[in-house]
Motif scaffolding. Structure first.
Motif, PDB file in Angstrom:
ATOM      1  N   LYS A  60      26.360  84.944  18.151  1.00 37.49           N
ATOM      2  CA  LYS A  60      26.997  85.478  19.363  1.00 37.49           C
ATOM      3  C   LYS A  60      26.582  84.645  20.570  1.00 37.49           C
ATOM      4  O   LYS A  60      25.423  84.262  20.691  1.00 37.49           O
ATOM      5  CB  LYS A  60      26.572  86.930  19.597  1.00 37.49           C
ATOM      6  N   ARG A  61      27.550  84.392  21.448  1.00 44.27           N
ATOM      7  CA  ARG A  61      27.277  83.696  22.715  1.00 44.27           C
ATOM      8  C   ARG A  61      28.048  84.405  23.818  1.00 44.27           C
ATOM      9  O   ARG A  61      29.166  84.861  23.605  1.00 44.27           O
ATOM     10  CB  ARG A  61      27.715  82.240  22.648  1.00 44.27           C
ATOM     11  N   PHE A  62      27.461  84.432  25.008  1.00 41.89           N
ATOM     12  CA  PHE A  62      28.105  85.098  26.130  1.00 41.89           C
ATOM     13  C   PHE A  62      28.077  84.215  27.361  1.00 41.89           C
ATOM     14  O   PHE A  62      27.061  83.602  27.669  1.00 41.89           O
ATOM     15  CB  PHE A  62      27.406  86.422  26.445  1.00 41.89           C
ATOM     16  N   VAL A  63      29.215  84.156  28.049  1.00 41.68           N
ATOM     17  CA  VAL A  63      29.337  83.469  29.332  1.00 41.68           C
ATOM     18  C   VAL A  63      30.100  84.421  30.242  1.00 41.68           C
ATOM     19  O   VAL A  63      31.313  84.600  30.075  1.00 41.68           O
ATOM     20  CB  VAL A  63      30.078  82.121  29.201  1.00 41.68           C
ATOM     21  N   GLY A  64      29.404  85.050  31.155  1.00 42.53           N
ATOM     22  CA  GLY A  64      30.036  86.051  32.012  1.00 42.53           C
ATOM     23  C   GLY A  64      30.517  87.223  31.186  1.00 42.53           C
ATOM     24  O   GLY A  64      29.780  87.784  30.394  1.00 42.53           O
ATOM     25  N   SER A  65      31.791  87.569  31.339  1.00 44.12           N
ATOM     26  CA  SER A  65      32.340  88.689  30.574  1.00 44.12           C
ATOM     27  C   SER A  65      33.036  88.229  29.292  1.00 44.12           C
ATOM     28  O   SER A  65      33.581  89.046  28.552  1.00 44.12           O
ATOM     29  CB  SER A  65      33.335  89.476  31.434  1.00 44.12           C
ATOM     30  N   LEU A  66      33.024  86.923  29.030  1.00 36.71           N
ATOM     31  CA  LEU A  66      33.635  86.378  27.818  1.00 36.71           C
ATOM     32  C   LEU A  66      32.571  86.235  26.737  1.00 36.71           C
ATOM     33  O   LEU A  66      31.510  85.663  26.973  1.00 36.71           O
ATOM     34  CB  LEU A  66      34.278  85.021  28.090  1.00 36.71           C
ATOM     35  N   GLY A  67      32.868  86.758  25.561  1.00 37.68           N
ATOM     36  CA  GLY A  67      31.956  86.622  24.435  1.00 37.68           C
ATOM     37  C   GLY A  67      32.566  85.750  23.366  1.00 37.68           C
ATOM     38  O   GLY A  67      33.786  85.750  23.169  1.00 37.68           O
ATOM     39  N   SER A  68      31.741  85.002  22.683  1.00 37.79           N
ATOM     40  CA  SER A  68      32.192  84.168  21.567  1.00 37.79           C
ATOM     41  C   SER A  68      31.390  84.533  20.326  1.00 37.79           C
ATOM     42  O   SER A  68      30.178  84.724  20.399  1.00 37.79           O
ATOM     43  CB  SER A  68      31.988  82.683  21.856  1.00 37.79           C
ATOM     44  N   ILE A  69      32.087  84.630  19.222  1.00 41.08           N
ATOM     45  CA  ILE A  69      31.442  84.836  17.930  1.00 41.08           C
ATOM     46  C   ILE A  69      31.758  83.610  17.090  1.00 41.08           C
ATOM     47  O   ILE A  69      32.927  83.269  16.900  1.00 41.08           O
ATOM     48  CB  ILE A  69      31.955  86.106  17.230  1.00 41.08           C
ATOM     49  N   ILE A  70      30.729  82.952  16.622  1.00 37.19           N
ATOM     50  CA  ILE A  70      30.897  81.806  15.733  1.00 37.19           C
ATOM     51  C   ILE A  70      30.634  82.305  14.318  1.00 37.19           C
ATOM     52  O   ILE A  70      29.556  82.819  14.023  1.00 37.19           O
ATOM     53  CB  ILE A  70      29.962  80.653  16.116  1.00 37.19           C
ATOM     54  N   VAL A  71      31.644  82.177  13.473  1.00 38.63           N
ATOM     55  CA  VAL A  71      31.572  82.672  12.102  1.00 38.63           C
ATOM     56  C   VAL A  71      31.419  81.485  11.166  1.00 38.63           C
ATOM     57  O   VAL A  71      32.242  80.572  11.179  1.00 38.63           O
ATOM     58  CB  VAL A  71      32.846  83.471  11.736  1.00 38.63           C
ATOM     59  N   LYS A  72      30.358  81.504  10.373  1.00 39.52           N
ATOM     60  CA  LYS A  72      30.141  80.474   9.358  1.00 39.52           C
ATOM     61  C   LYS A  72      30.434  81.122   8.011  1.00 39.52           C
ATOM     62  O   LYS A  72      29.835  82.126   7.654  1.00 39.52           O
ATOM     63  CB  LYS A  72      28.716  79.945   9.416  1.00 39.52           C
ATOM     64  N   CYS A  73      31.377  80.518   7.298  1.00 38.94           N
ATOM     65  CA  CYS A  73      31.855  81.090   6.045  1.00 38.94           C
ATOM     66  C   CYS A  73      31.149  80.461   4.845  1.00 38.94           C
ATOM     67  O   CYS A  73      30.609  79.360   4.935  1.00 38.94           O
ATOM     68  CB  CYS A  73      33.358  80.872   5.912  1.00 38.94           C
ATOM     69  N   LYS A  74      31.194  81.172   3.725  1.00 37.55           N
ATOM     70  CA  LYS A  74      30.579  80.671   2.498  1.00 37.55           C
ATOM     71  C   LYS A  74      31.316  79.468   1.935  1.00 37.55           C
ATOM     72  O   LYS A  74      30.735  78.703   1.174  1.00 37.55           O
ATOM     73  CB  LYS A  74      30.519  81.791   1.460  1.00 37.55           C
ATOM     74  N   ASP A  75      32.582  79.267   2.316  1.00 39.80           N
ATOM     75  CA  ASP A  75      33.326  78.083   1.885  1.00 39.80           C
ATOM     76  C   ASP A  75      33.192  76.928   2.885  1.00 39.80           C
ATOM     77  O   ASP A  75      33.999  76.011   2.888  1.00 39.80           O
ATOM     78  CB  ASP A  75      34.794  78.421   1.630  1.00 39.80           C
ATOM     79  N   LEU A  76      32.176  77.011   3.758  1.00 43.37           N
ATOM     80  CA  LEU A  76      31.777  75.983   4.726  1.00 43.37           C
ATOM     81  C   LEU A  76      32.710  75.871   5.936  1.00 43.37           C
ATOM     82  O   LEU A  76      32.551  74.960   6.742  1.00 43.37           O
ATOM     83  CB  LEU A  76      31.601  74.616   4.067  1.00 43.37           C
ATOM     84  N   ARG A  77      33.659  76.758   6.092  1.00 38.89           N
ATOM     85  CA  ARG A  77      34.470  76.770   7.310  1.00 38.89           C
ATOM     86  C   ARG A  77      33.647  77.337   8.451  1.00 38.89           C
ATOM     87  O   ARG A  77      32.805  78.201   8.261  1.00 38.89           O
ATOM     88  CB  ARG A  77      35.709  77.651   7.140  1.00 38.89           C
ATOM     89  N   VAL A  78      33.917  76.836   9.650  1.00 41.84           N
ATOM     90  CA  VAL A  78      33.296  77.366  10.861  1.00 41.84           C
ATOM     91  C   VAL A  78      34.425  77.672  11.837  1.00 41.84           C
ATOM     92  O   VAL A  78      35.234  76.804  12.144  1.00 41.84           O
ATOM     93  CB  VAL A  78      32.306  76.354  11.485  1.00 41.84           C
TER      94      VAL A  78
END
Length: 113
Positions: A60-78
């Motif tokens: 999880k990352r936050f900049v002001g009121s915007l949040g970002s979720i970085i999902v790392k998958c088991k098939d190596l996709r990000v």
């Protein structure tokens, strides 16, 4: 307890999906008992259907009121999901983390028998 009961925010509009070497997609993110779904609801645009069991980790990352979720998958996709609203972002992230815990418990309980 079913995982669907743990979902605090089942739908968020205005989510932006970022993937390497792919165009960004803006749409609606829906969280179900088994899938994370992002759809732009437009013709000729891809949808993302991601099984919870295919998620390896989230960040999880936050900049002001915007949040970002970085999902790392088991098939190596990000993939990166930019979610408007800090509360919605935290609710989605905690729901995904709850799915990790439930999968871990189910796996260990079934291995015990």
């Amino acid at each position: 307890m079913e995982f669907a009961e743990l979902i605090k925010t089942p739908r968020v509009d205005g989510v932006v999906l970022h993937r390497p070497f792919m165009p960004t997609v803006e749409g609606t993110l829906c969280l179900t008992g088994h899938h994370l779904i992002l759809s732009s609801r437009q013709d000729n645009t891809e949808e993302l259907w991601l099984l919870h069991s295919n998620i390896d980790s989230i960040e999880k990352r936050f900049v002001g009121s915007l949040g970002s979720i970085i999902v790392k998958c088991k098939d190596l996709r990000v993939i990166q999901l930019d979610i408007p609203g800090m509360e919605e972002c935290l609710n989605i992230a905690s729901s995904i983390e709850s799915s990790f815990i439930q999968q871990f418990l189910l796996k260990n309980i079934s291995c015990a028998f």
